[in-house]
Design a protein around this motif. Structure first.
Motif, PDB file in Angstrom:
ATOM      1  N   LEU A   5       0.838  -1.175   0.000  1.00  0.00           N
ATOM      2  CA  LEU A   5       0.000   0.000   0.000  1.00  0.00           C
ATOM      3  C   LEU A   5       0.879   1.233   0.000  1.00  0.00           C
ATOM      4  CD1 LEU A   5      -2.827   0.986   0.088  1.00  0.00           C
ATOM      5  CD2 LEU A   5      -2.657   1.037   2.567  1.00  0.00           C
ATOM      6  N   GLU A   9      -1.308   6.928  -0.444  1.00  0.00           N
ATOM      7  CA  GLU A   9      -2.687   6.531  -0.685  1.00  0.00           C
ATOM      8  C   GLU A   9      -3.491   6.609   0.600  1.00  0.00           C
ATOM      9  OE1 GLU A   9      -4.091   5.612  -3.376  1.00  0.00           O
ATOM     10  OE2 GLU A   9      -2.356   5.365  -4.693  1.00  0.00           O
ATOM     11  N   HIS A  10      -4.672   7.075   0.482  1.00  0.00           N
ATOM     12  CA  HIS A  10      -5.542   7.064   1.648  1.00  0.00           C
ATOM     13  C   HIS A  10      -6.741   6.191   1.329  1.00  0.00           C
ATOM     14  CE1 HIS A  10      -7.380   8.382   5.305  1.00  0.00           C
ATOM     15  NE2 HIS A  10      -8.467   8.702   4.658  1.00  0.00           N
ATOM     16  N   THR A  11      -6.779   5.018   1.916  1.00  0.00           N
ATOM     17  CA  THR A  11      -7.947   4.181   1.706  1.00  0.00           C
ATOM     18  C   THR A  11      -9.096   4.777   2.498  1.00  0.00           C
ATOM     19  OG1 THR A  11      -7.211   2.782   3.504  1.00  0.00           O
ATOM     20  CG2 THR A  11      -6.702   2.034   1.287  1.00  0.00           C
ATOM     21  N   VAL A  12     -10.267   4.749   1.921  1.00  0.00           N
ATOM     22  CA  VAL A  12     -11.375   5.395   2.606  1.00  0.00           C
ATOM     23  C   VAL A  12     -11.865   4.519   3.750  1.00  0.00           C
ATOM     24  CG1 VAL A  12     -12.322   5.132   0.284  1.00  0.00           C
ATOM     25  CG2 VAL A  12     -13.866   5.499   2.188  1.00  0.00           C
ATOM     26  N   HIS A  54     -17.419   4.981  -2.210  1.00  0.00           N
ATOM     27  CA  HIS A  54     -17.168   3.561  -2.480  1.00  0.00           C
ATOM     28  C   HIS A  54     -16.584   2.869  -1.265  1.00  0.00           C
ATOM     29  CE1 HIS A  54     -17.065   5.269  -6.639  1.00  0.00           C
ATOM     30  NE2 HIS A  54     -17.948   4.309  -6.762  1.00  0.00           N
ATOM     31  N   GLN A  56     -15.796   0.427   1.578  1.00  0.00           N
ATOM     32  CA  GLN A  56     -15.874  -1.010   1.873  1.00  0.00           C
ATOM     33  C   GLN A  56     -15.223  -1.212   3.225  1.00  0.00           C
ATOM     34  OE1 GLN A  56     -17.750  -3.008  -0.971  1.00  0.00           O
ATOM     35  NE2 GLN A  56     -16.089  -4.315  -0.233  1.00  0.00           N
ATOM     36  N   ASN A  58     -13.144  -2.569   6.140  1.00  0.00           N
ATOM     37  CA  ASN A  58     -11.922  -3.374   6.222  1.00  0.00           C
ATOM     38  C   ASN A  58     -12.202  -4.637   7.031  1.00  0.00           C
ATOM     39  OD1 ASN A  58      -9.560  -4.480   7.354  1.00  0.00           O
ATOM     40  ND2 ASN A  58      -8.433  -2.647   6.799  1.00  0.00           N
ATOM     41  N   THR A  59     -12.101  -5.747   6.347  1.00  0.00           N
ATOM     42  CA  THR A  59     -12.445  -7.028   6.976  1.00  0.00           C
ATOM     43  C   THR A  59     -11.555  -7.377   8.151  1.00  0.00           C
ATOM     44  OG1 THR A  59     -11.964  -7.642   4.716  1.00  0.00           O
ATOM     45  CG2 THR A  59     -13.595  -8.948   5.886  1.00  0.00           C
ATOM     46  N   LEU A  60     -10.319  -6.961   8.047  1.00  0.00           N
ATOM     47  CA  LEU A  60      -9.402  -7.323   9.128  1.00  0.00           C
ATOM     48  C   LEU A  60      -9.783  -6.607  10.406  1.00  0.00           C
ATOM     49  CD1 LEU A  60      -6.929  -7.048   6.496  1.00  0.00           C
ATOM     50  CD2 LEU A  60      -6.286  -8.664   8.249  1.00  0.00           C
ATOM     51  N   ALA A  61     -10.034  -5.327  10.295  1.00  0.00           N
ATOM     52  CA  ALA A  61     -10.397  -4.562  11.481  1.00  0.00           C
ATOM     53  C   ALA A  61     -11.696  -5.096  12.062  1.00  0.00           C
ATOM     54  CB  ALA A  61     -10.550  -3.095  11.118  1.00  0.00           C
TER      55      ALA A  61
ATOM     56  N   LEU B  60      -5.176 -11.356  11.935  1.00  0.00           N
ATOM     57  CA  LEU B  60      -5.982 -10.174  11.646  1.00  0.00           C
ATOM     58  C   LEU B  60      -5.341  -8.930  12.232  1.00  0.00           C
ATOM     59  CD1 LEU B  60      -8.227 -12.637  11.861  1.00  0.00           C
ATOM     60  CD2 LEU B  60      -9.677 -10.699  11.435  1.00  0.00           C
ATOM     61  N   LEU B  64      -3.889  -5.909  10.122  1.00  0.00           N
ATOM     62  CA  LEU B  64      -4.447  -4.572  10.323  1.00  0.00           C
ATOM     63  C   LEU B  64      -3.325  -3.563  10.516  1.00  0.00           C
ATOM     64  CD1 LEU B  64      -6.841  -2.784  10.705  1.00  0.00           C
ATOM     65  CD2 LEU B  64      -6.933  -3.458  13.107  1.00  0.00           C
ATOM     66  N   TRP B 123     -10.031  -4.103  -0.537  1.00  0.00           N
ATOM     67  CA  TRP B 123     -10.165  -3.640   0.839  1.00  0.00           C
ATOM     68  C   TRP B 123      -9.839  -4.718   1.846  1.00  0.00           C
ATOM     69  CZ3 TRP B 123     -10.266   1.233   0.084  1.00  0.00           C
ATOM     70  CH2 TRP B 123     -10.863   1.739  -1.070  1.00  0.00           C
TER      71      TRP B 123
END
Lengths: 360, 360
Positions: A5, A9-12, A54, A56, A58-61, B60, B64, B123
């Motif tokens: 990453l 970049e800033h993931t929303v 958009h 989504q 974060n699945t990990l968090a 996870l 993260l 994501w």
DNA sequence: ATGAAAGCGCTAACAT
DNA sequence: ATGTTAGCGCTTTCAT
């Protein structure tokens, strides 16, 4: 190794959505998860903001916090075997329908590797495990006990077995291997065969044992002897079926039929018979188990026992979901799917054969 | 749905290890990740404590924080096709060797589904994507551009294509489909065939197009006409090959050979020819592509082009690892693996055929 | 009805 | 050489 990453970049994140909607992050979370009532006006704003960005989650968090990952893991002995891909497809579809992703692991029939993977999964917060085990129920009781604890007693991660029934107190989707195998043997006997050889799946697995037991039962019921000299054990592979049949032929033991622990070995055996100029089915009838498409391509086409592979996958996922909802209370549930005999030209010259041209 | 993890249970975390070893959690982290020098005495204590508690880092939490998950995702059109499982095995092995898990997704040849999955993966912090795409490079340029950005330009998630070469600026492992197909056609021509029909893989995919182009090239080079009336397009499946051949037969167009876009369709075509009482290879030679094991089971055995499937999987993972290390700098790399003609009895009655009894 | 804030378990920058 | 601590993005309890 570089971070993938890009730092710029800033993931929303949920923060951005909150900011854009002019609400707090907890409100966003509640709207998105529908976990608390939120006024319809705010709700709208949140949904719109999430949409525009958009967003989504974060699945990990999410997994870290909630303890759930929306992921099931399947362990299969082999992914190149023609049997498992069909089961996997059934699982894939059922899992997707309920919003779960499916991670596939190959154990290579190594119990050691299987344990390693399971061990890892314990800490990865997988929501459920689908397992075609390579353990020997007779000698690996301790391992099964561990899994029973993991799944039902400690209520940690539900485990559903499939294909093989490992024993008491464990959830499982399978077919009645013993009964189906007995039916297959009975069919051979009824069609006049008397000296029925057996090429077995590995006896260290429950499946191998159960199918062999069915054969024995049918032979006994008919008052026929299941001679040990007509028994050879393979390893599931076509090659092993070929070699077992070579051994049988070289032993000069007489036989007028051979029942095999699966289609792959039956096809190997068929090859050996044809090379030895035996006529199939006139001299020797050949019968497989599972009903995989390759059995329809060979000539003569293979008679076999049909096992509903895709349904098995679907049922396994459903059992897993049920177990999760049921609150992990015993007793365990065993789902036995129906099988049926499929008679082709390798046991009956009067049949006419069709190649199976679907789904491969 | 209930939480799976029983609240009373205490999963052992880095804290427990730190406590037991009598050090801080950062020291534990550094020892376990070997990311900073730690005195050998403490190191020992930490390792022992971790061992005694059977500590396993929570993936996870690690993901993260670190942005890496040690997971690659593969997207394949179909998991029941005989082609992909072999590729998957190659990937599985190479990934495991480098400490990566592999998550498998089935797209069902739907570009929409493919995009959905990719969207999700963005994501989920997967470390890399392996993609056998179902896009049409001619019409889906925007999608490919997105992936180019995702992978190389924005340096977010590396994407490696396999099986099909989607175009410029994208990392890819494939075979030279056009050249290989031309060789196959040239072989048919050299063995005296003149009216060569073609059953194509879907032309909306690069693979279908490339293989067809190779056929055209070889026909042109030999001064033969590739008549449109000898061309039919299937969808990869055996069934579609069967139907294409039925159509061809009903069209009463003459032909003395048929080259197919893959083995599955060739086998379907073969079936239709045999049902129509055509002699193969005397009346019509049949040639497939990929060299999958079912082609060796049918009679006559199928001539084909061998594609190194497992190597392809391995190479794709290696390319992914290389891309991650390389720092995402262009240019893209295209790895083209070698193919080779495999001649069996469906094109040459003098060959003798062996069933492929390995690895299925 | 909404928001503030406490962590989930871990890594890594920053102190000591 | 080792420890302290600030988050990663999210869910959820508790306060308002």
């Amino acid at each position: 190794m570089k971070k993938c990453l890009h730092p710029l970049e800033h993931t929303v994140s949920i923060k951005d959505v909150a900011q854009r909607a002019g609400v707090s992050i907890s409100t966003v979370s509640h709207v998105l998860n529908d976990t608390k009532y939120v006024g319809s006006e705010l709700k709208m704003r949140v949904l719109q903001a999430a949409d525009e960005l958009h967003y989504q989650a974060n699945t990990l968090a999410r997994g870290l916090k909630s303890g759930r990952t929306n992921t099931f893991c399947v362990l299969v002995p082999s992914i190149v075997s023609v049997f498992f891909p069909k089961v996997l497809r059934g699982m894939q579809m059922a899992a997707a329908q309920s919003g779960y992703a499916l991670t596939i692991y190959e154990t290579g029939e190594s119990l050691e590797r299987e344990r390693e993977i399971i061990q890892q999964l314990r800490w990865q917060r997988v929501d459920g495990i689908l397992l075609s085990t390579s353990c020997n129920p007779e000698t690996d009781g301790a391992y099964l006990e561990e899994l029973r604890n993991l799944s039902i007693n400690d209520k940690r991660i539900p485990v559903v077995f499939f294909e093989v029934a490992p024993g008491e107190g464990l959830d499982c989707v399978t077919v009645d291997n013993s009964r189906a195998s007995a039916e297959a043997a009975a069919y051979l006997i009824n069609s006049g065969r008397r000296e029925i050889a057996y090429i077995s799946a590995p006896m260290r697995f429950a499946m191998g044992k159960n199918r062999y037991e069915g054969y024995l039962k049918a032979m006994q019921a008919a008052g026929l002897e299941a001679k040990p000299s007509r028994y050879w054990e393979g390893d599931y592979s076509p090659k092993s079926g070929y070699e077992c049949m070579r051994s049988l032929l070289e032993s000069s033991e007489s036989f007028d039929a051979v029942l095999c622990g699966n289609d792959q070995m039956a096809i190997g055996a068929l090859r050996a018979l044809l090379e030895a100029k035996k006529r199939v089915p006139e001299d020797v009838a050949v019968m497989g188990f599972d009903n995989n498409f390759p059995g329809t391509l060979v000539s003569p086409a293979l008679s076999t026992v049909s096992v509903p592979k895709q349904s098995m996958g679907k049922a396994a996922v459903e059992l897993l979901l049920w177990r999760m909802q049921s609150g992990f209370e015993p007793p365990a549930r065993v789902v036995a799917l129906d099988t049926k005999l499929v008679i082709r030209t390798s046991t009956d010259a009067n049949q006419k054969s069709e190649w199976d041209l679907n789904d491969w």
